[in-house]
Design a protein around this motif. Structure first.
Motif, PDB file in Angstrom:
ATOM      1  N   ARG A 224       0.829  -1.209   0.000  1.00  0.00           N
ATOM      2  CA  ARG A 224       0.000   0.000   0.000  1.00  0.00           C
ATOM      3  C   ARG A 224       0.863   1.258   0.000  1.00  0.00           C
ATOM      4  O   ARG A 224       0.521   2.251  -0.644  1.00  0.00           O
ATOM      5  CB  ARG A 224      -0.948   0.033   1.201  1.00  0.00           C
ATOM      6  CG  ARG A 224      -1.945  -1.098   1.226  1.00  0.00           C
ATOM      7  CD  ARG A 224      -2.877  -1.059   0.008  1.00  0.00           C
ATOM      8  NE  ARG A 224      -3.590  -2.309  -0.124  1.00  0.00           N
ATOM      9  CZ  ARG A 224      -3.374  -3.222  -1.069  1.00  0.00           C
ATOM     10  NH1 ARG A 224      -2.451  -3.042  -1.969  1.00  0.00           N
ATOM     11  NH2 ARG A 224      -4.080  -4.322  -1.124  1.00  0.00           N
ATOM     12  N   GLN A 225       1.982   1.229   0.722  1.00  0.00           N
ATOM     13  CA  GLN A 225       2.883   2.381   0.724  1.00  0.00           C
ATOM     14  C   GLN A 225       3.506   2.580  -0.652  1.00  0.00           C
ATOM     15  O   GLN A 225       3.659   3.710  -1.110  1.00  0.00           O
ATOM     16  CB  GLN A 225       3.979   2.199   1.774  1.00  0.00           C
ATOM     17  CG  GLN A 225       3.474   2.306   3.195  1.00  0.00           C
ATOM     18  CD  GLN A 225       4.506   1.857   4.213  1.00  0.00           C
ATOM     19  OE1 GLN A 225       5.249   0.913   3.984  1.00  0.00           O
ATOM     20  NE2 GLN A 225       4.533   2.536   5.351  1.00  0.00           N
TER      21      GLN A 225
ATOM     22  N   ALA B 230      -3.146   2.523   5.472  1.00  0.00           N
ATOM     23  CA  ALA B 230      -1.825   2.386   6.090  1.00  0.00           C
ATOM     24  C   ALA B 230      -1.877   2.779   7.560  1.00  0.00           C
ATOM     25  O   ALA B 230      -1.269   2.123   8.409  1.00  0.00           O
ATOM     26  CB  ALA B 230      -0.799   3.226   5.342  1.00  0.00           C
TER      27      ALA B 230
END
Length: 131
Positions: free
Chosen positions: A17-18, A116
């Motif tokens: 996701r980052q 996140a």
């Protein structure tokens, strides 16, 4: 530290996701720059193409049976990808402005950032792992 070493560390340290957030930030930054400089021709087309390729990749990945996202979310991402493709063509023909593409990307980035944050709260890392 060499660029390759930095990239290896970055890949190990970042969650998927980052990584997605970082890529959206880069692409959206290129769209914003094109908007702010009132880019035309090649500069505008390059930013639009990069955004279109990002969405095409996401759509293709969501169409894969191995994708673990919920089916409904995958369908929504594919639908957005199709819209981005059509709308980008309108922008390229000067029949629409770039604002809506930037807005969609920013909304996705907000969702990724929220995910996140929730994940970090659910699974706090020891201090030594954060360094």
């Amino acid at each position: 530290m060499s660029l390759q070493a930095y990239r290896r560390i970055q890949q190990v340290a970042e969650s998927p996701r980052q990584t997605e957030y970082r890529l959206f930030a880069q692409v959206t930054g290129a769209l914003i720059k094109a908007q702010e400089t009132k880019a035309t021709g090649g500069a505008l087309m390059e930013a639009l193409d990069w955004n279109r390729r990002l969405w095409s990749t996401l759509s293709t990945d969501c169409g894969s049976p191995e994708n673990k996202l919920p089916k409904e979310l995958r369908a929504q991402i594919i639908s957005l990808g199709l819209w981005v493709n059509r709308y980008t063509s309108e922008v390229m023909r000067n029949k629409a402005d770039i604002d809506a593409l930037i807005d969609v990307n920013k909304a996705i980035m907000e969702g990724l950032a929220m995910q996140a944050q929730i994940a970090a709260q659910a699974n706090p890392q020891p201090i030594s792992a954060q360094v």
